[in-house]
Design a protein around this motif. Structure first.
Motif, PDB file in Angstrom:
ATOM      1  N   THR A 251      40.228  44.558  46.022  1.00  0.00           N
ATOM      2  CA  THR A 251      39.054  44.718  46.886  1.00  0.00           C
ATOM      3  C   THR A 251      37.770  44.774  46.064  1.00  0.00           C
ATOM      4  OG1 THR A 251      40.356  45.918  48.530  1.00  0.00           O
ATOM      5  CG2 THR A 251      37.965  46.185  48.627  1.00  0.00           C
ATOM      6  N   ASP A 252      37.804  45.542  44.963  1.00  0.00           N
ATOM      7  CA  ASP A 252      36.624  45.657  44.101  1.00  0.00           C
ATOM      8  C   ASP A 252      36.237  44.294  43.520  1.00  0.00           C
ATOM      9  OD1 ASP A 252      36.591  48.371  44.578  1.00  0.00           O
ATOM     10  OD2 ASP A 252      37.622  48.888  42.707  1.00  0.00           O
ATOM     11  N   ALA A 254      36.929  41.324  44.679  1.00  0.00           N
ATOM     12  CA  ALA A 254      36.431  40.440  45.741  1.00  0.00           C
ATOM     13  C   ALA A 254      34.974  40.748  46.068  1.00  0.00           C
ATOM     14  CB  ALA A 254      37.299  40.586  46.993  1.00  0.00           C
ATOM     15  N   ASN A 255      34.620  42.037  46.116  1.00  0.00           N
ATOM     16  CA  ASN A 255      33.238  42.416  46.432  1.00  0.00           C
ATOM     17  C   ASN A 255      32.280  42.025  45.320  1.00  0.00           C
ATOM     18  OD1 ASN A 255      33.401  43.583  49.047  1.00  0.00           O
ATOM     19  ND2 ASN A 255      34.367  45.405  48.184  1.00  0.00           N
ATOM     20  N   LYS A 258      31.813  38.282  45.517  1.00  0.00           N
ATOM     21  CA  LYS A 258      30.969  37.927  46.658  1.00  0.00           C
ATOM     22  C   LYS A 258      29.491  38.055  46.328  1.00  0.00           C
ATOM     23  CE  LYS A 258      30.275  40.891  49.957  1.00  0.00           C
ATOM     24  NZ  LYS A 258      30.423  41.803  51.126  1.00  0.00           N
ATOM     25  N   SER A 259      29.152  39.004  45.457  1.00  0.00           N
ATOM     26  CA  SER A 259      27.763  39.241  45.080  1.00  0.00           C
ATOM     27  C   SER A 259      27.319  38.436  43.868  1.00  0.00           C
ATOM     28  CB  SER A 259      27.554  40.735  44.798  1.00  0.00           C
ATOM     29  OG  SER A 259      27.838  41.497  45.945  1.00  0.00           O
TER      30      SER A 259
END
Length: 294
Positions: A251-252, A254-255, A258-259
Motif C-alpha cells: 500500500t505504501d 503504491a501511494n 501514485k505521487s
C-alpha cells in the motif's frame, strides 16, 4: 492515382481559410533568421508540394507537417533543425495559451499573476502560492521570465516538457508555458525561505533552470506548485517478515508511486526459502521475483 493541384483549405477550431503560401513562407523565414546556416529553400519547396496533395488540412496537421519535414533534415552537418522544429512547436503552445488565457496571441507570455490566480481557482495550482506570496510579489517574480530562453530547447526536450510536465486544465488545454513552469518550481522550492533573500533565491533558481544548467527531480518538475503529488524522487522501504508488513508495504509503495516517487524495497528481513513458519518445517517460499512483462 491522381493528385490535386487546387489550393487547399486550412481549418482551425474557429474558421476556414485558403492556404496562403506567402504567409507560410514568411512564418518559416521568421524562424529561420535564428538559424541562418540551415538550407531552408528545399524545405519550403517540399512543404508546398506536399500541401497541394490534399484539399484541406487542420492547423494541427499543418504544424505536424512542418515539424516532421524539419526533423527529417537532421544530420551531422545540420543538427540545428531540432531547434528550428522546437520553435514551430513553441508557436503552437504560445497560440493555445493565449487563446485559453485571454491575452493577445502576438504575445509570447501573458500576465503571470493572472495565470497563478486562474490555476489556483481551477484547483490546478496549490492555494499556498497566493497565501505565501502577495500579488505584488508574484508580479515582481513574473518579471524574471525571459521568453528568449525558449530557444534553448531541442524539439524532443520541448515536446517532453509540454506533454508530461506543463500544467494543463482537466480537458488538457494549454495554460502554462515552459518558463512559467520553471518559475513556479523556483517559487515552490524557495517559498519558506526568509523574505529578505527569497526573491534572490527564486531568481537564481529560475536562471539556472531556464538556461538548462540545472534540472530537478521528475516529481518536482511535474508536481511543484500543484495541490497533489510530492517533490521527492527516490524512496526506500523495508518489508517486514509478516503478512501485515508485506501488504502494508504494498500500500505504501503504491501511494508513493501514485505521487510520482520511485521506490526501492529492502527484502532482507523476509525469511529465506525453506525456513520454518510457526513450527512447520521448510514451508517458507522465500522471496520470488516475477519477470517483467513488456
Amino acid at each position: 492515382m491522381s493528385t490535386t493541384t487546387t489550393t487547399p483549405i486550412i481549418i482551425d477550431s474557429l474558421n476556414e481559410e485558403a492556404f496562403d503560401a506567402t504567409k507560410l513562407t514568411a512564418f518559416i523565414r521568421n524562424i529561420h533568421q535564428h538559424f541562418p546556416s540551415l538550407n531552408i529553400d528545399d524545405y519550403l519547396k517540399r512543404i508546398n508540394n506536399t500541401l497541394l496533395q490534399r484539399d484541406s488540412y487542420t492547423t494541427e496537421q499543418l504544424t505536424n507537417l512542418l515539424i516532421l519535414e524539419g526533423l527529417s533534415n537532421i544530420n551531422e552537418q545540420e543538427p540545428e533543425w531540432t531547434y528550428f522544429c522546437a520553435q514551430i512547436y513553441l508557436t503552437k503552445l504560445y497560440k493555445e495559451a493565449a487563446a485559453n488565457r485571454g491575452y493577445d496571441k502576438n504575445q509570447k507570455y501573458g500576465n503571470f499573476y493572472k495565470l497563478v490566480e486562474t490555476l489556483v481557482s481551477k484547483g490546478l495550482y496549490h492555494s499556498k502560492l497566493l497565501n505565501l506570496y502577495t500579488k505584488e510579489e508574484i508580479e515582481q517574480v513574473g518579471s524574471f521570465i525571459q521568453p528568449e530562453k525558449d530557444r534553448l530547447f531541442t524539439y524532443i526536450g520541448l515536446r517532453t516538457l509540454a506533454d508530461r510536465y506543463l500544467t494543463r486544465d482537466f480537458t488538457k488545454q494549454t495554460f502554462e508555458l515552459p518558463q512559467e513552469r520553471f518559475l513556479i518550481i523556483a517559487m515552490t522550492l524557495m517559498a519558506e525561505e526568509h523574505k529578505e533573500k527569497r526573491f534572490e533565491l527564486v531568481k537564481q533558481a529560475y536562471w539556472a533552470m531556464s538556461n538548462l544548467y540545472m534540472t530537478v527531480a521528475t516529481p518536482t518538475l511535474s508536481n511543484a506548485g500543484k495541490p497533489i503529488g510530492q517533490l521527492s524522487s527516490c524512496f526506500i522501504d523495508t518489508i517486514d517478515d509478516s503478512l501485515q508488513g508485506i501488504f502494508d508495504s504494498n500500500t505504501d509503495i503504491a501511494n508513493v508511486s501514485k505521487s510520482g516517487g520511485g521506490v526501492g524495497a529492502y527484502f532482507g528481513k523476509i525469511r529465506s526459502r525453506g525456513s520454518d513458519i510457526k513450527g512447520f518445517k521448510g514451508v517458507s517460499s522465500g522471496v520470488k521475483c516475477s519477470p517483467l512483462v513488456a
